[in-house]
Design a protein around this motif. Structure first.
Motif, mmCIF file in Angstrom:
data_model
loop_
_atom_site.group_PDB
_atom_site.id
_atom_site.type_symbol
_atom_site.label_atom_id
_atom_site.label_comp_id
_atom_site.label_asym_id
_atom_site.label_seq_id
_atom_site.Cartn_x
_atom_site.Cartn_y
_atom_site.Cartn_z
ATOM 1 N N SER A 131 -49.581 -8.951 -25.241
ATOM 2 C CA SER A 131 -50.893 -9.881 -25.117
ATOM 3 C C SER A 131 -51.185 -11.114 -25.925
ATOM 4 N N GLU A 158 -41.013 -14.564 -14.389
ATOM 5 C CA GLU A 158 -41.512 -15.111 -14.148
ATOM 6 C C GLU A 158 -42.430 -14.266 -13.519
ATOM 7 N N VAL A 159 -43.826 -15.219 -14.236
ATOM 8 C CA VAL A 159 -44.973 -14.756 -13.677
ATOM 9 C C VAL A 159 -45.643 -15.158 -12.207
ATOM 10 N N VAL A 160 -46.123 -14.051 -11.644
ATOM 11 C CA VAL A 160 -46.433 -14.561 -10.191
ATOM 12 C C VAL A 160 -47.605 -14.144 -10.459
ATOM 13 N N SER A 161 -48.682 -15.250 -9.776
ATOM 14 C CA SER A 161 -49.983 -14.910 -9.475
ATOM 15 C C SER A 161 -50.161 -14.519 -7.811
#
Length: 117
Positions: free
Chosen positions: A71, A114-117
């Motif tokens: 991160s 894919e970043v899903v919020s």
């Protein structure tokens, strides 16, 4: 943090080496296959980087250290205007290709993150 090297004689009577707790003669993948020598060398390079990072941030658990470093690399990419997800996808593709054939120069598998919020 310095490198710790030890050697011992295993059940078979052969010498077994350890560097920072990683058994360099019997390191296995999750599928219980022996790691290829080239991938073991790569793992040792990564372990040295993790040891340096761990010394800076004071983490103990290797899983926490890996995720925190990853991160923080994302934050570095933001600061340097690099596409962290594209670089991470490329790295995952390289890792997967090297698991299959450590000395391959083939095209890495496509990885989509894919970043899903």
């Amino acid at each position: 943090m310095g490198e710790t090297r030890t050697a011992s004689i295993g059940e078979s009577g052969r010498r077994q080496s350890r560097i920072n707790g990683l058994n360099t003669k019997k390191a296995r993948t999750r599928g219980n296959n022996l790691m290829h020598k080239m991938n073991l060398k790569r793992a040792l390079f990564a372990e040295r980087a993790l040891d340096a990072f761990r010394a800076e941030v004071g983490l103990d658990a290797i899983g926490d250290t890996v995720t925190d470093l990853m991160s923080d690399i994302g934050h570095l990419c933001d600061a340097k205007e690099l596409d962290f997800l594209a670089l991470l996808a490329k790295a995952i593709g390289d890792w997967k290709l090297e698991q299959t054939n450590p000395e391959s120069v083939d095209v890495r598998p496509m990885v989509k993150i894919e970043v899903v919020s």
